[in-house]
Design an enzyme around this catalytic site. Structure first.
Site, PDB file in Angstrom:
ATOM      1  N   MET A 170     -15.248 -55.143  79.099  1.00 27.85           N
ATOM      2  CA  MET A 170     -15.627 -56.702  79.215  1.00 27.85           C
ATOM      3  C   MET A 170     -16.849 -56.909  78.447  1.00 27.85           C
ATOM      4  O   MET A 170     -17.674 -56.442  78.628  1.00 27.85           O
ATOM      5  CB  MET A 170     -15.769 -56.953  80.651  1.00 27.85           C
TER       6      MET A 170
ATOM      7  N   TYR B 174     -21.068 -62.820  78.463  1.00 24.17           N
ATOM      8  CA  TYR B 174     -21.085 -64.276  78.033  1.00 24.17           C
ATOM      9  C   TYR B 174     -21.968 -64.535  76.930  1.00 24.17           C
ATOM     10  O   TYR B 174     -21.853 -65.496  76.092  1.00 24.17           O
ATOM     11  CB  TYR B 174     -21.437 -65.066  79.080  1.00 24.17           C
TER      12      TYR B 174
ATOM     13  N   ALA C  96     -12.092 -60.665  78.524  1.00 22.91           N
ATOM     14  CA  ALA C  96     -13.046 -61.418  78.439  1.00 22.91           C
ATOM     15  C   ALA C  96     -13.537 -61.828  79.879  1.00 22.91           C
ATOM     16  O   ALA C  96     -12.947 -61.916  80.803  1.00 22.91           O
ATOM     17  CB  ALA C  96     -12.708 -63.021  77.855  1.00 22.91           C
ATOM     18  N   ASP C  97     -14.898 -62.154  79.864  1.00 21.77           N
ATOM     19  CA  ASP C  97     -15.583 -62.674  81.377  1.00 21.77           C
ATOM     20  C   ASP C  97     -14.950 -63.679  81.601  1.00 21.77           C
ATOM     21  O   ASP C  97     -14.297 -64.919  81.033  1.00 21.77           O
ATOM     22  CB  ASP C  97     -17.111 -62.716  81.273  1.00 21.77           C
ATOM     23  N   TRP C  98     -15.322 -64.230  83.091  1.00 24.80           N
ATOM     24  CA  TRP C  98     -14.502 -65.289  83.657  1.00 24.80           C
ATOM     25  C   TRP C  98     -14.993 -66.657  83.371  1.00 24.80           C
ATOM     26  O   TRP C  98     -16.364 -67.145  83.031  1.00 24.80           O
ATOM     27  CB  TRP C  98     -14.750 -65.123  85.295  1.00 24.80           C
TER      28      TRP C  98
END
Length: 592
Positions: free
Chosen positions: A267, A270, A306-308
């Site tokens: 992951m 951001y 990808a991060d949330w």
């Protein structure tokens, strides 16, 4: 005789190779079904283990709608239930997926849920699962065998309720002492981090990813530690990742160890890099980082998730949060998704805008071959994990596996061992505590009465025990409050309250270190100071009274002042001037 048309499709034949099964299934899938693979949305457990309806807390549609209409087959479970209920809910999830046109099984994931931290953006308290110290505590013990034991136990408990992907380990280096995510790391030292994470990954995945594995999603590439001023990149004011020491490559070393250990997924964070050779956009949109560095230089061919909430704005507890599209805030969701796909991202967490993938392909902006590339990786892992062949779990077995007695005891033992003795009375040690003192211990559970005579009035006490948390500054937002950031110093009021007790009676101060703390003023006043990284009252008492032996050493430096922190370089380890205690400090005390 079964006709050719009635024969089960090749992708359901376990005698074929994984590659053959993937190729057969991919050829049968529509664009909409492939798009569904590329989103990893949150999902809640409905009442009594039913599939959830629409969620107001996370603004989620009904679970059946996400599976049947959006074609989602990857979910991040939030919340909890007892093991049997959780297992039955998982089976209902799989049955709903099996009823779709192609019957692609669900891959269920979770944030960490075996320790003490409760932050719905990063982790959950253990609840029904065995309870261990945070990863910092495993690092404080410093023993790969203990880390592998933890990971193997967590793997068994996850498998019992149907969880097949761990959204961890977090292998960022804690080089910025103020960062709010340090509790999920293995600390500040790269060598220790690499040793710990290799054991962690192998414990979850086993030596070879397969039907008995839980895949690991190692995060946050290329290292989320050097946040400007320690602010977190979940929020706009924390979007910048800085390298004043020109130490970008140092933060890649844990990922190199993770690749060697075989991590299945990665992951990106951001954050957006500032002052490097890379484009100043969030890592999930950054082609130079995802394709150039991760894929080409590091040779990683696993899943990149990808991060949330990277593409669209989100709502949590009624609060609106802008998409974490740092550097691309003025772009539309369609443009952001295009950038991330071209950067090399396979899957997007916390959302399900499948229609945007369809639009990008149908308009010719993204070729179908690019979608197929990600779909192949995502399908391959499902086959390797055995989900197509045996997706269901046994609720009765879940009850016996989750929090099995030996698992609970192993976690408790690790809690005790991780405790770090910082000071112990100098020439007059107070630990282990002898006899049965009159103890003033506000907020401690009833277990303390087994060790001492509890008193409510400080004037009646022989000894005091204060359990406190490392300092932080409260933020205003509901979600922000879960991120313990800002100053590492106690406020004047907090400090006075602690010192007032220390000056009236010999006092043991136990500090929960979810990140470093600036505490020199306590050291001259407290009879003893210990640190924990997630430990129950009983574990602390067992150590203080000599029933268990603490083995912990600091997994990071403890700075001497906030001035030293402000002057240090965020990307350089052990860079605060004259720390109060250095990495590796920890006194030994005998057992009673």
């Amino acid at each position: 005789m079964t006709s050719v048309d009635e024969r089960a499709p090749d992708y359901l034949d376990p005698a074929l190779t994984v590659e053959e099964r993937v190729a057969d299934l991919l050829e049968r899938m529509t664009l909409e079904e492939k798009a569904g693979l590329m989103f990893h949305q949150m999902v809640e457990i409905g009442e009594g283990g039913a599939l959830a309806g629409a969620s107001s807390q996370y603004r989620l549609p009904p679970t059946l709608e996400m599976i049947g209409q959006n074609h989602l087959t990857h979910f991040n479970v939030v919340g909890s239930a007892d093991p049997a209920t959780m297992a039955r809910w998982h089976n209902r999830l799989q049955e709903a997926a099996a009823a779709t046109r192609l019957g692609i099984p669900v891959t269920l994931s979770t944030d960490p849920r075996h320790a003490f931290t409760d932050n719905p953006g990063t982790s959950f308290t253990a609840g029904y699962f065995s309870q261990w110290p945070e990863p910092l505590g495993l690092a404080a013990i410093g023993d790969e065998r203990t880390v592998r034991e933890f990971a193997d136990i967590a793997r068994q408990e996850y498998l019992a309720v149907g969880i097949r992907v761990a959204l961890h380990p977090q292998v960022d280096l804690a080089t910025e002492p103020r960062w709010a995510r340090i509790n999920g790391t293995f600390g500040e030292d790269v060598g220790l981090t690499c040793r710990m994470l290799a054991a962690y990954i192998r414990g979850f995945q086993t030596d070879r990813l397969g039907p008995s594995s839980v895949a690991t999603m190692t995060k946050h590439f290329p290292g989320g530690g050097p946040q400007k001023d320690g602010e977190d990149a979940h929020f706009p004011y924390g979007r910048e990742q800085v390298y004043p020491g020109n130490n970008f490559e140092h933060h890649l070393r844990p990922f190199e160890a993770a690749f060697e250990a075989g991590t299945s997924q990665v992951m990106p964070y951001y954050g957006m890099p500032v002052g490097t050779d890379h484009e100043e956009v969030g890592f999930g949109f950054n082609k130079g980082v995802i394709t150039g560095l991760l894929r080409e230089k590091c040779g990683f061919d696993g899943i990149v998730c990808a991060d949330w909430s990277l593409i669209n704005d989100s709502t949590v507890w009624g609060e609106r949060h802008a998409a974490r599209a740092w550097g691309l805030e003025d772009r539309t969701p369609l443009e952001r998704l295009e950038r991330a796909l071209l950067a090399g991202v396979d899957q997007f967490g916390g959302e399900h805008c499948t229609e945007l993938v369809v639009r990008l392909v149908e308009s010719g902006r993204i070729p179908m071959s690019r979608i197929d590339e990600s779909a192949q990786r995502l399908l391959r892992e499902k086959f390797v994990l055995g989900l197509f062949d045996d997706p269901l779990v046994d609720p009765s077995q879940a009850e016996s596996v989750v929090s099995a007695r030996e698992f609970v005891e192993a976690g408790y033992d690790a809690q005790c061992r991780s405790i770090t003795v910082l000071t112990n009375g100098g020439d007059s040690p107070v630990l282990p505590v002898p006899g049965r003192p009159r103890l003033y211990a506000p907020g401690i559970d009833g277990a303390a009465s087994e060790y001492a005579d509890l008193v409510d009035d400080l004037a009646d006490a022989d000894l005091a025990l204060l359990r406190v948390k490392a300092p932080f500054e409260r933020r205003s937002g509901k979600f922000e409050q879960f991120f313990r950031a800002g100053s590492l110093e106690f406020s004047q009021h907090e400090r006075d309250d602690i010192l007032n007790v220390c000056r009236q009676v010999p006092t043991i101060v136990d500090i929960y270190l979810d990140r470093p703390a600036v505490i020199p003023e306590l050291l001259g006043e407290a009879a003893a100071v210990i640190a924990n990284y997630g430990a129950s009252d009983r574990a602390v008492l067992d150590v203080l009274f000599g029933h268990r032996r603490p083995e912990g050493t600091l997994p990071f430096d403890l700075p001497s002042s906030m001035e030293a922190v402000a002057e240090s370089r965020s990307d350089v380890p052990f860079d605060t001037d004259a720390p109060t205690f250095s990495f590796g400090h920890g006194l030994r005390i005998p057992t009673a």
